[in-house]
Design an enzyme around this catalytic site. Sequence first.
Site, PDB file in Angstrom:
ATOM      1  N   GLU A  62      -3.699  12.601   6.103  1.00 62.06           N
ATOM      2  CA  GLU A  62      -2.607  11.637   6.146  1.00 62.06           C
ATOM      3  C   GLU A  62      -1.557  11.932   5.073  1.00 62.06           C
ATOM      4  O   GLU A  62      -1.829  12.537   4.050  1.00 62.06           O
ATOM      5  CB  GLU A  62      -3.150  10.221   5.928  1.00 62.06           C
ATOM      6  N   TRP A 100       0.836  -1.200   0.000  1.00 64.36           N
ATOM      7  CA  TRP A 100       0.000   0.000   0.000  1.00 64.36           C
ATOM      8  C   TRP A 100       0.870   1.248   0.000  1.00 64.36           C
ATOM      9  O   TRP A 100       1.572   1.448  -1.007  1.00 64.36           O
ATOM     10  CB  TRP A 100      -1.109  -0.085   1.065  1.00 64.36           C
ATOM     11  N   ASP A 101       0.889   2.095   1.032  1.00 67.84           N
ATOM     12  CA  ASP A 101       1.558   3.411   0.937  1.00 67.84           C
ATOM     13  C   ASP A 101       2.946   3.299   0.299  1.00 67.84           C
ATOM     14  O   ASP A 101       3.790   2.533   0.776  1.00 67.84           O
ATOM     15  CB  ASP A 101       1.724   4.026   2.331  1.00 67.84           C
ATOM     16  N   ARG A 161       1.922  10.665  12.594  1.00 64.14           N
ATOM     17  CA  ARG A 161       2.680   9.774  11.719  1.00 64.14           C
ATOM     18  C   ARG A 161       2.994  10.419  10.366  1.00 64.14           C
ATOM     19  O   ARG A 161       2.684  11.556  10.115  1.00 64.14           O
ATOM     20  CB  ARG A 161       1.909   8.485  11.498  1.00 64.14           C
ATOM     21  N   ASP A 162       3.623   9.627   9.508  1.00 62.19           N
ATOM     22  CA  ASP A 162       3.843   9.925   8.096  1.00 62.19           C
ATOM     23  C   ASP A 162       4.763  11.127   7.866  1.00 62.19           C
ATOM     24  O   ASP A 162       4.382  12.102   7.207  1.00 62.19           O
ATOM     25  CB  ASP A 162       2.507  10.144   7.362  1.00 62.19           C
TER      26      ASP A 162
END
Length: 428
Positions: free
Chosen positions: A288, A50-51, A199-200
């Site tokens: 996000e 995914w990401d 996050r991220d």
Amino acid sequence: MSATIKRNVKYKGSQWTIADSKKIRFDDPTTTMPEIDYNFPVPHSDLWQWDTWCLRTEQGENATYNGWYIMFSLLAPRNHNVDINKDWNARHGKAFIGYFFSRDGLNWKYGGAVLKPGASKRPQQWAGCSILRNLTDNVDLFFTSVGSGQSVIAHSSAHIRTDNNRVWFVDGFDSVTDLFGPDGVIYATPGQNPYYSFRDPFFWVDKKSGEHYLLFEANEAGATNGHYVGPEETSYLPPGDVPTPDSSGKCAVIGIARLVSDFPHADYTKWEIMPPILKAIGTHDQLERPHIVEKNGLTYLFAIGHASYFSKNTKGPDGIYGYVSRDGLFGQYQPLNGSGLVLGNPTRQPKETYSHLVDSQGYVMSFIDTINDPQGTSRYRLGGTLAPTVKIEFVDDRTYLTKIYDYGQAFAPLHYNWTGRQDTSGFI
Ligand code: FRU
């Protein structure tokens, strides 16, 4: 972990208002992902993928290294013996960062996990970015270290090696340094808000000041439902429209931290946490994978968001949203296309793609989540593999979808050849 907190700053974070988000138009062809073939390919069938992000330079452009495209993804092993829905939904708890390499940005070979076993203190590795340090063979990985209800922005680094057949990493990725977590003053801690995000990390060098920053996804500090939604948060609502009670629980922000340790010597250990550059109080609860693209002197800020995280009196598709500033990183951001929507899933396929990342040239990679049978039966296919890359064009405060490329196709404007000599190698 060593971060200071700076509350007194000259900028005032921008607000993505409820009224702005009400301008979202579903299925506008200029801001809607193309429908993807139900028979999409799954090139790495033992992995959920995914990401995803590509190796970038400190200046923010994708770069090949000695002729190799290098791509990083969140991955989890696919367990073919259990219910596929359960396995897909459980992926976040098993996520690790893996890498792929390719000669053409199209056909990817899997290289394995990036971090060595035991390097990370916590069991899960969530999204981040990978930066090629200027004129070296050093890759810095900023990512989210997750476990026991905690998420911490973390760093690790190593050196790239290549030959004619493969890409690998040496002298590193065997330890991880925690950089910072939520402070509870500006950004919510898990104790304050059980639905918090932190996050991220996205690494960004401000070209004007030369300062190094990390953007990240967060929530405003405070109790889950205690966020003030007033005129600045709503902007001008239509007659009779008032914020719904749930809106005081929508508190997504895009956070920022400045590097205060010695960056000429790539010491990434000390950061100063600063107030958010963008807030969606009352509007949305998760912004996000924030990231930036600079074009024609404008700063474009992007983040992904799910339909389910909008407050009840507004709505938008799963997709990527964006904002533009005319006065740099800390300037006031206006929602792109009036509403903020840059690319959303089509209403016929609301879960089709997610986790879009716009690169410096406007190519947008994402992953396939779920595709419904176009014949209208109740059948569907889970993705966990990369979607077709698309291209957007930027015209001032508007964006336009213009092209569709191959599944997981990456582009790089820079081709970096490292000979091992600090003085002569560079971008060709
Ligand atoms: C987006 C996301 C990221 C996070 C990752 C965890 O798809 O929620 O914010 O890092 O997935 O799997």
